[in-house]
Design an enzyme around this catalytic site. Structure first.
Site: not given
Length: 586
Positions: A14, A285
């Site tokens: 990022a 998940r």
């Protein structure tokens, strides 16, 4: 007006992407990182990056990707930015390809895509099992072009200590410490982009690097930035249990045909395939983790009675495994001594990722003007649960949005940070120097590392897979007890340079603040959604809780104040998650 500049804090995907986009427009950028940028935690990402390029002719599209993402996140993500991210994903993958990322290819020479959790499509581009490393290195090469051109200056080995806020609470720069000589300095800047990753180390052992303390995000939260959805912590279903840390075994192992099983009545039991026939081992998940936890902890069916199940690749072609999963096979062999090509791997869930983070608007700006956030340290993309391989995408996309928006913000300012009185910056430096002097003179009987171990054990036991309100309240009491004991820490090492113990002690005080946000946010949310599961409230409750949690700092020893903001579900109507059946096409 003086020369404008932007500061980026964090050198992962990022931070580097934000730096590239800001420098592209001619803006000077100072890039701060606590470690050399190539050691940022993005380097550990294994599995891949999602984008609906649809080379497999499966009818995949950015809309399908968008639907899978908000559905997988249990509808807690604001939908417009997620849609924009999924629409940008194919071009991001092609951009990375042109930058020279060594993506795996099909025999025809096309980009290869593997399947990941929570989708029926092959949409994950990958570079073996070291995708994060390849992307990070490629972006760093691009940043170095701007370094040579004189637009970017790297400050590696500097720790962020706080934003410099003027009388209007507008961000005008940062205060940081040189970790070699421990000098504290201020840096002027017209916008600051936080890209400092997640807070996994709050939980003690996790799959995260030891630098992922959440300290930087906690500091700006304490300065007035909202922290959103802190209670949503992803527990990855497959990691190698270890005494020091938990080593990730990528979801790509299941994407390439790995099967999760344990013995039941003396026979192999493929419990995920049995319960979720449509998705099998590639359910999202949070679901895979709860099933493994249930099998080991409640049904006591772990391997040899221990908290572990098998992740089996031994039926696959070893040559193909080396090409597609070489990175994780090497890690498993190194730390466990067994060959996953021949024997099933032993795994158990581990703290992995924070869906929550600093609150940002659709331009990636926090509620502090001039302070932006991107990557894992912002909350915006994943709702209540992140889909595998969406993290590299959201980190890069977040940087792509934050960089240009920071430039736009700076260009619209009437006054520059360079025009501000130096007394503002001197006051912030003096305050941090006093804090540092206080830490260096701590002379009690407690040890910061022992306190951290206690925090990690309590957080992992009570604020991870299964949450009970009574235990959450006890955990909050424990955090407050640790805050009191923190005052009695002893700093035995008072070295004036590169002092790791004192640094960690300062970070630990910030971790305690975030731990309360996570714990009390979980206590307040009486429902089950995504990674947040309460057996006493087993259903999702959209009437009361289709809301973003927003924590506001009050004072160091008071509980945070919580506000709740409606989620923008204007594009896809929320529906109940059901991974036992195939998704109906919309």
């Amino acid at each position: 007006m003086s020369q404008s500049s932007i500061i980026v804090v964090g050198g992962g995907l990022a931070g580097l992407m934000a730096t590239i986009k800001a420098a592209e427009s001619g803006m000077a950028v100072k890039l701060f990182s606590i470690v050399p940028v190539k050691r940022s935690h993005s380097v550990c990402a294994q599995g891949g990056i999602n984008g609906a390029v649809n080379t497999k002719g499966e009818g995949d599209s950015p809309w399908e990707h968008f639907d899978d993402t908000v559905y997988g996140g249990d509808f807690l993500a604001n939908q417009p930015p997620v849609k924009a991210m999924c629409e940008a994903a194919p071009s991001i993958i092609h951009l990375l390809d042109r930058m020279g990322v060594m993506f795996n290819r099909t025999p025809e020479g096309l980009l290869d895509f593997r399947r990941f959790g929570g989708t029926q499509h092959h949409r994950t581009a990958y570079a073996g099992a070291t995708t994060g490393q390849q992307l990070l290195y490629a972006l760093d090469e691009q940043v170095r072009r701007y370094e040579v051109a004189g637009l970017v200056t790297k400050y590696e080995g500097w720790e962020f200590l706080g934003a410099v806020l003027d009388d209007d609470r507008t961000c005008r720069g940062i205060v940081a410490q040189n970790l070699t000589n421990m000098q504290i300095e201020s840096f002027r800047s017209d916008a600051v982009i936080m890209a400092t990753g997640g807070p996994g180390i709050i939980f003690g052992k996790s799959t995260n690097s030891m630098i992922n303390t959440g300290s930087a995000a906690s500091i700006v939260y304490q300065q007035g930035a909202y922290y959103a959805n802190g209670e949503f912590i992803q527990i990855h279903p497959t990691a190698i249990p270890g005494d020091d840390k938990l080593r990730l075994m990528s979801e790509s192992a299941r994407g390439e045909g790995g099967r999760v099983w344990t013995y039941k009545d003396g026979k192999p039991w493929y419990f995920l395939e049995e319960k979720y026939p449509a998705y099998g081992n590639l359910v999202p998940r949070d679901i895979a983790t709860r099933e493994i936890f249930d099998v080991c902890v409640n049904q006591k069916l772990g391997i040899n009675g221990e908290n572990m199940v098998y992740l089996d690749l031994s039926h696959k072609d070893p040559k193909e495994l080396d090409i597609k999963l070489g990175g994780i096979i090497e890690i498993y062999e190194k730390f466990m001594g067994d060959d996953p090509r021949k024997l099933p791997m032993k795994i158990f869930p581990a703290v992995h990722y924070s869906m929550g983070g600093l609150w940002v608007d659709y331009d990636q700006m926090t509620n502090i003007p001039g302070l932006f956030a991107a990557g894992e340290c912002d909350y915006s993309m994943h709702g209540g649960n992140r889909l595998g391989a969406n993290s590299l995408l959201s980190a890069i996309y977040g940087g792509m949005v934050a960089g240009p928006n920071a430039v736009k913000y700076v260009n619209g300012l009437e006054s520059s940070a360079e025009d501000m009185s130096s007394s503002l910056f001197d006051a912030h430096v003096k305050k941090e120097e006093e804090k540092w002097a206080d830490i260096m003179s701590m002379d009690g009987t407690e040890n910061a590392y022992v306190l951290h171990k206690e925090l990690g054990e309590w957080m992992t036991a009570n604020v991870t897979v299964v949450r009970h309100n009574d235990k959450l309240l006890k955990t909050d009491d424990k955090i407050q007890e640790l805050m009191e004991r923190f005052k009695k820490i002893n700093i035995n090492d008072t070295t004036k340079w590169s002092n790791q113990g004192a640094m960690f002690t300062r970070q630990f005080s910030n971790m305690l603040q975030l731990a309360r946000v996570i714990t009390l946010g979980a206590y307040n949310r009486n429902e089950s959604r995504g990674a947040h599961y309460k057996p006493d409230y087993p259903e999702r409750n959209d009437d009361e809780w289709l809301k973003t949690t927003m924590a506001k700092h009050v004072s160091p020893y008071e509980a945070p104040e919580f506000e709740y903001q409606d989620v923008d579900v204007s594009l896809i109507t929320p529906r109940k998650r059901d991974y036992s059946k195939k998704k109906v096409a919309k």
